[in-house]
Design an enzyme around this catalytic site. Structure first.
Site, PDB file in Angstrom:
ATOM      1  N   LYS A 159      63.288  42.736  22.289  1.00 57.20           N
ATOM      2  CA  LYS A 159      64.081  42.196  23.413  1.00 57.20           C
ATOM      3  C   LYS A 159      63.624  42.830  24.724  1.00 57.20           C
ATOM      4  CE  LYS A 159      68.872  40.815  24.395  1.00 57.20           C
ATOM      5  NZ  LYS A 159      68.571  39.410  24.662  1.00 57.20           N
TER       6      LYS A 159
ATOM      7  N   LEU B 170      63.784  35.933  18.854  1.00 59.60           N
ATOM      8  CA  LEU B 170      64.645  37.105  18.886  1.00 59.60           C
ATOM      9  C   LEU B 170      65.620  37.016  17.704  1.00 59.60           C
ATOM     10  CD1 LEU B 170      65.294  39.634  20.627  1.00 59.60           C
ATOM     11  CD2 LEU B 170      67.300  38.361  21.389  1.00 59.60           C
TER      12      LEU B 170
ATOM     13  N   GLU C  57      63.198  28.731  19.960  1.00 56.73           N
ATOM     14  CA  GLU C  57      64.581  29.094  20.307  1.00 56.73           C
ATOM     15  C   GLU C  57      64.866  28.612  21.721  1.00 56.73           C
ATOM     16  OE1 GLU C  57      64.960  33.441  20.444  1.00 56.73           O
ATOM     17  OE2 GLU C  57      62.885  33.582  21.129  1.00 56.73           O
TER      18      GLU C  57
ATOM     19  N   TYR D 245      66.197  45.477  26.693  1.00 58.55           N
ATOM     20  CA  TYR D 245      67.594  45.359  27.114  1.00 58.55           C
ATOM     21  C   TYR D 245      68.468  44.853  25.993  1.00 58.55           C
ATOM     22  CZ  TYR D 245      67.322  40.228  27.664  1.00 58.55           C
ATOM     23  OH  TYR D 245      67.204  38.881  27.438  1.00 58.55           O
TER      24      TYR D 245
HETATM   25  N1  PDD Z   1      69.928  36.614  25.407  1.00 59.51           N
HETATM   26  N2  PDD Z   1      66.952  34.407  21.923  1.00 59.51           N
HETATM   27  C1  PDD Z   1      66.662  34.853  23.151  1.00 59.51           C
HETATM   28  C2  PDD Z   1      65.318  34.566  23.729  1.00 59.51           C
HETATM   29  C3  PDD Z   1      67.626  35.596  23.870  1.00 59.51           C
HETATM   30  O1  PDD Z   1      67.329  36.054  25.099  1.00 59.51           O
HETATM   31  C4  PDD Z   1      68.900  35.831  23.291  1.00 59.51           C
HETATM   32  C5  PDD Z   1      69.972  36.627  23.993  1.00 59.51           C
HETATM   33  C6  PDD Z   1      69.158  35.319  22.005  1.00 59.51           C
HETATM   34  C7  PDD Z   1      70.475  35.536  21.304  1.00 59.51           C
HETATM   35  O2  PDD Z   1      70.624  36.877  20.883  1.00 59.51           O
HETATM   36  P1  PDD Z   1      72.073  37.537  20.765  1.00 59.51           P
HETATM   37  O3  PDD Z   1      72.862  36.668  19.844  1.00 59.51           O
HETATM   38  O4  PDD Z   1      71.804  38.864  20.168  1.00 59.51           O
HETATM   39  O5  PDD Z   1      72.667  37.568  22.146  1.00 59.51           O
HETATM   40  C8  PDD Z   1      68.150  34.620  21.345  1.00 59.51           C
HETATM   41  C9  PDD Z   1      70.881  37.401  26.145  1.00 59.51           C
HETATM   42  C10 PDD Z   1      72.293  36.992  25.931  1.00 59.51           C
HETATM   43  C11 PDD Z   1      70.466  37.388  27.623  1.00 59.51           C
HETATM   44  O6  PDD Z   1      69.270  37.424  27.840  1.00 59.51           O
HETATM   45  O7  PDD Z   1      71.324  37.364  28.510  1.00 59.51           O
END
Ligand code: PDD
Length: 285
Positions: A149, A205, A181, A32
């Site tokens: 992801k 991620l 994270e 996703y």
């Molecule tokens: N989550 N680390 C994890 C485990 C994440 O699920 C996310 C993003 C990030 C940050 O990635 P980005 O800057 O590309 O959004 C880091 C999204 C927002 C979610 O699951 O809703």
């Protein structure tokens, strides 16, 4: 009622259907992306599209829709649902060939592509960013390919519930004594003006917001150090924050009960949030 996108069609959300045999449903066999919307435009769209392609490739899934088509679908959903500030959620699964089987279906099986919007008025002026959030630490027991992801979000969900049960807002995950994270964001500390965050690897991620924020930090002559850190070090830091598409830059003011600084968002996190939101708005498409 929202208009959602399912495999080429724009339909009302209550008419959208997916097979009960879909591998996304049965096996979390899907990936996703979440792209934020500011002023009706998409933030960091190119980064999300590229990461989607990489996630699919790493899992031997077919290529995603062409970049221009993907952008057009995102824009159409934002338009149809009148989103000014919010998110576009995109999920691609390996689809279904009509039964349950651990073995991947044939390469001709059509992936399932689903997209929907979430209106989040006040995303940019989020009151939580003025107060900062509290985090707890939990063990990182996720699988070893967190750079992909995937929709395997049970443990991150449980992490948020563990945080809630302790009166906190979110959890930072710890592996071999070091922070990987946040449950749905990348984690940072600030010490003596230096921004410290774990380097990219399969352990985390590769956040699209992370990439932009680190670029802006360096452009603003802030020092960035990509290395591991512990909860103990984080509790003694001057500031901390997290980044993600849904929170941008969110200050952290408490870690496992220890207050950082004076318990209010620090200057580095506040400045980075301001820069990020400004630049994101300007560059949105
Ligand atoms: N989550 N680390 C994890 C485990 C994440 O699920 C996310 C993003 C990030 C940050 O990635 P980005 O800057 O590309 O959004 C880091 C999204 C927002 C979610 O699951 O809703």
């Amino acid at each position: 009622m929202r208009t959602v996108y399912v495999n080429g069609d724009y339909i009302p959300e209550n008419e959208a259907k997916i097979s009960v045999f879909d591998r996304g449903f049965l096996m979390a066999d899907g990936v996703y992306e979440v792209t934020s919307v500011l002023g009706g435009k998409l933030v960091d769209f190119e980064g999300h599209a590229k990461r989607l392609e990489r996630s699919l490739n790493e899992l031997d899934m077919p290529k995603p829709p062409e970049f221009d088509d993907l952008l057009e679908i995102h824009r159409e959903l934002v338009r149809a649902n009148g989103i000014d500030e919010g998110l576009v959620y995109l999920q691609v699964t390996r689809g279904s060939d009509g039964d349950r089987d651990f073995v991947f279906p044939s390469a001709e099986t059509r992936p399932t592509v689903v997209m929907f919007t979430q209106a989040k008025p006040g995303l940019a002026e989020n009151p939580a960013a003025k107060k900062g959030i509290k985090v707890i630490s939990i063990d990182d027991i996720r699988w070893g390919r967190r750079d992909i992801k995937t929709v395997q979000l049970l443990y991150p969900s449980m992490g948020k519930m563990m945080a809630k049960a302790k009166g906190a807002d979110d959890a930072w995950m710890v592996e071999d004594g070091e922070v990987t994270e946040g449950t749905s964001n990348n984690a940072y500390i600030v010490k003596d003006g230096r921004i410290i965050t774990r380097a990219l690897s399969n352990d985390i991620l590769h956040g699209i917001t992370r990439a932009a924020v680190l670029r802006f930090a360096r452009e603003a002559q802030m020092e960035v150090v990509e290395r591991n850190f512990t909860i103990d070090e984080a509790q003694k830091a001057d500031e901390a924050f997290v980044t993600s598409a849904s929170t941008f830059v969110m200050p952290v003011v408490e870690i496992d009960g220890a207050t950082l600084g004076d318990g209010t968002p620090g200057p580095v996190a506040r400045r980075l949030r301001e820069i990020y939101v400004d630049e994101a708005r300007k560059a949105a498409v």
